[in-house]
Design a protein around this motif. Structure first.
Motif, short mmCIF file in Angstrom:
data_model
loop_
_atom_site.label_atom_id
_atom_site.label_comp_id
_atom_site.label_asym_id
_atom_site.label_seq_id
_atom_site.Cartn_x
_atom_site.Cartn_y
_atom_site.Cartn_z
N GLY A 285 0.73 -1.18 0.03
CA GLY A 285 0.11 0.04 0.10
C GLY A 285 0.77 1.22 -0.09
N GLY A 286 1.90 1.24 0.05
CA GLY A 286 2.97 2.37 -0.02
C GLY A 286 2.92 3.15 1.26
N ARG A 287 2.69 2.29 2.32
CA ARG A 287 2.75 3.18 3.79
C ARG A 287 4.20 2.97 4.43
NH1 ARG A 287 -1.61 1.97 7.86
NH2 ARG A 287 -1.00 4.19 8.28
N SER A 288 4.69 4.18 4.72
CA SER A 288 6.00 4.13 5.37
C SER A 288 5.94 3.73 6.85
CB SER A 288 6.78 5.48 5.15
OG SER A 288 6.18 6.49 5.90
N VAL A 289 6.84 3.26 7.71
CA VAL A 289 6.94 3.11 9.01
C VAL A 289 6.81 4.17 9.67
CG1 VAL A 289 8.63 2.28 10.70
CG2 VAL A 289 8.39 1.02 8.45
N ARG A 290 7.31 5.42 9.09
CA ARG A 290 7.29 6.68 9.86
C ARG A 290 5.55 7.12 10.20
NH1 ARG A 290 11.91 9.58 10.73
NH2 ARG A 290 10.57 11.45 10.98
N ASP A 291 4.84 6.87 8.86
CA ASP A 291 3.37 7.17 8.93
C ASP A 291 2.63 6.37 9.80
OD1 ASP A 291 3.90 9.15 6.99
OD2 ASP A 291 3.23 7.98 5.31
N ILE A 292 2.95 5.03 9.77
CA ILE A 292 2.50 4.00 10.77
C ILE A 292 2.67 4.42 12.17
CG2 ILE A 292 2.34 1.51 11.29
CD1 ILE A 292 3.02 1.01 8.58
N LEU A 293 3.85 4.48 12.61
CA LEU A 293 4.26 5.04 14.01
C LEU A 293 3.25 6.35 14.33
CD1 LEU A 293 7.88 4.07 14.01
CD2 LEU A 293 6.08 2.78 15.20
N SER A 294 3.49 7.36 13.59
CA SER A 294 2.87 8.51 13.64
C SER A 294 1.67 8.14 13.99
CB SER A 294 2.98 9.53 12.54
OG SER A 294 4.49 9.71 12.31
N GLU A 295 0.69 7.28 13.45
CA GLU A 295 -0.80 7.18 13.69
C GLU A 295 -0.70 6.57 14.80
OE1 GLU A 295 -2.02 5.22 10.37
OE2 GLU A 295 -1.93 6.60 9.02
N ILE A 296 0.18 5.39 15.23
CA ILE A 296 0.08 4.85 16.62
C ILE A 296 0.23 5.88 17.63
CG2 ILE A 296 1.20 3.28 18.05
CD1 ILE A 296 1.85 1.47 15.39
N VAL A 297 1.18 6.54 17.74
CA VAL A 297 1.45 7.50 18.64
C VAL A 297 0.31 8.61 18.78
CG1 VAL A 297 2.81 9.67 19.53
CG2 VAL A 297 3.79 7.59 18.54
N ALA A 298 -0.46 8.83 17.75
CA ALA A 298 -1.43 9.80 17.80
C ALA A 298 -2.65 9.11 18.57
CB ALA A 298 -1.90 10.29 16.54
N SER A 299 -2.69 8.01 18.38
CA SER A 299 -4.21 7.14 18.82
C SER A 299 -3.97 6.88 20.24
CB SER A 299 -4.08 5.81 18.02
OG SER A 299 -3.18 4.88 18.56
N VAL A 300 -2.87 7.07 20.89
CA VAL A 300 -2.82 6.72 22.35
C VAL A 300 -2.94 8.19 23.25
CG1 VAL A 300 -1.26 6.11 24.23
CG2 VAL A 300 -0.80 5.01 22.02
N GLU A 301 -3.99 7.86 24.09
CA GLU A 301 -4.30 9.20 24.85
C GLU A 301 -3.21 9.58 25.65
OE1 GLU A 301 -7.82 10.29 28.21
OE2 GLU A 301 -7.58 8.04 27.50
N ILE A 302 -3.20 10.87 25.69
CA ILE A 302 -2.04 11.55 26.36
C ILE A 302 -2.69 11.70 27.96
CG2 ILE A 302 -0.91 13.79 26.61
CD1 ILE A 302 -1.11 14.21 23.84
N PRO A 303 -1.84 11.18 28.93
CA PRO A 303 -2.10 11.35 30.29
C PRO A 303 -2.00 12.85 30.89
CG PRO A 303 -0.16 10.59 29.95
CD PRO A 303 -0.38 10.68 28.65
N ASP A 304 -2.90 13.24 31.65
CA ASP A 304 -2.90 14.45 32.31
C ASP A 304 -1.52 14.45 33.34
OD1 ASP A 304 -3.39 16.75 33.53
OD2 ASP A 304 -5.27 16.62 34.18
N HIS A 305 -0.75 15.16 32.99
CA HIS A 305 0.74 15.31 33.95
C HIS A 305 0.54 16.78 34.51
CE1 HIS A 305 1.41 17.15 29.96
NE2 HIS A 305 2.28 18.06 30.66
N ARG A 306 -0.42 17.19 34.80
CA ARG A 306 -0.26 18.37 35.78
C ARG A 306 -0.37 18.13 37.06
NH1 ARG A 306 -5.19 21.68 33.12
NH2 ARG A 306 -6.11 19.59 33.26
#
Length: 306
Positions: A285-306
């Motif tokens: 499909g022509g998808r790069s590893v960088r694109d796949i990893l960026s999507e994985i990182v974006a899908s993980v909920e960012i914790p509240d660190h305050r």
């Protein structure tokens, strides 16, 4: 580290992101893999980093006839003392530049494993400690693969991060012609920090606080690579540790004594991209590893660190 960055930027035009990552890897006691086409400054970055720090630097040109003993060292018989003496190899330096690492045989490549993982070299049953700081910066050309030996996954996993230099912008290339057309830019580069200062900085980075929520975020990102259908090989537990150490170093570079999720987000692709393998469907499909990893990182909920 700002002084080190400025010194390197006088040699490498328009590559502040790559320079920052190299400094982060140094402070995190990791190793750096630089992949790109010839002539974009891979070796120059490594040599400039070595010149900006008052440390020992050695360059190893990896070729098919390079032997493991050329890297680790060899015991030589002394006819005067009638004893064997250990002659250190090229790995005995603070910063080791491994140029075109994939040109050497797998046996020679494996000579780096112990040094990179444990910062020591074993020869004839004797262990020789490597002086700190110790960092391997390896380069390789991903285009010309004839006569090369691709790095196995175990070897690639030893590198904390992987970067691509990329072509310079038009402005940066014009500046390069203006300032570096007559003499080598390395000639005027002088050390701006000492080895002892770097060792103290590394110790400070170890003390950077990482909250449990940030550690959970790291584990979730790495676990996401193992669950993704777009990847046939997920990241190893070693990558979680590498991401943690890199996040600490980035936080210190930003002037903080604590890490935040943004530190992990900004480094995840560079730390994980060389440790995972795309699935066949993703490649077709022509998808790069960088694109796949960026999507994985974006899908993980960012914790509240305050």
């Amino acid at each position: 580290m700002g002084q080190v960055r400025e010194a390197i930027e006088r040699v490498i035009e328009g590559k502040s992101e790559q320079i920052d990552l190299a400094l982060i890897v140094l402070l995190a006691e990791g190793h750096l893999l630089v992949e790109d086409v010839p002539g974009v400054g891979k070796t120059m970055l490594a040599r400039a980093l070595g010149r900006a720090i008052d440390c020992s630097v050695r360059r190893l040109q990896f070729t098919p006839d390079l032997l493991p003993s050329d890297i680790t060292g060899v015991s030589v018989y002394n006819q005067v003392s009638h004893e064997f003496e250990f002659k250190p190899g090229g790995i005995f330096a603070n910063i080791v530049v491994g140029d075109e690492i994939n040109r050497a045989s797998p046996k020679t490549q494996s000579a780096l494993l112990e040094a990179m993982a444990e910062r020591q070299v074993s020869s004839d049953g004797i262990t020789h400690e490597l002086e700190r700081p110790f960092m391997v910066i390896a380069t390789q050309n991903p285009i010309e693969m004839e006569g090369t030996y691709p790095l196995p996954e175990a070897q690639r996993d030893r590198f904390m991060a992987r970067i691509e230099m990329g072509y310079p912008t038009r402005r940066a290339e014009l500046d390069m012609l203006e300032h570096h057309g007559g003499v080598s830019p390395l000639e005027g580069l002088r050390p701006v920090v000492s080895r002892d200062q770097i060792v103290r900085m590394i110790q400070l980075v170890r003390e950077v606080y990482v909250a449990d929520a940030v550690k959970d975020f790291i584990v979730d990102v790495v676990a996401g690579t193992r669950k993704s259908e777009d990847l046939r090989l997920g990241a190893s537990p070693r990558s979680s540790l590498a991401l943690l150490r890199a996040a600490r170093a980035r936080a210190a570079m930003k002037g903080r004594d604590y890490a935040i999720p943004e530190d992990v987000q900004s480094l995840a692709v560079q730390v994980l991209s060389h440790r995972v393998l795309p699935s066949t469907a993703s490649q077709l499909g022509g998808r790069s590893v960088r694109d796949i990893l960026s999507e994985i990182v974006a899908s993980v909920e960012i914790p509240d660190h305050r």
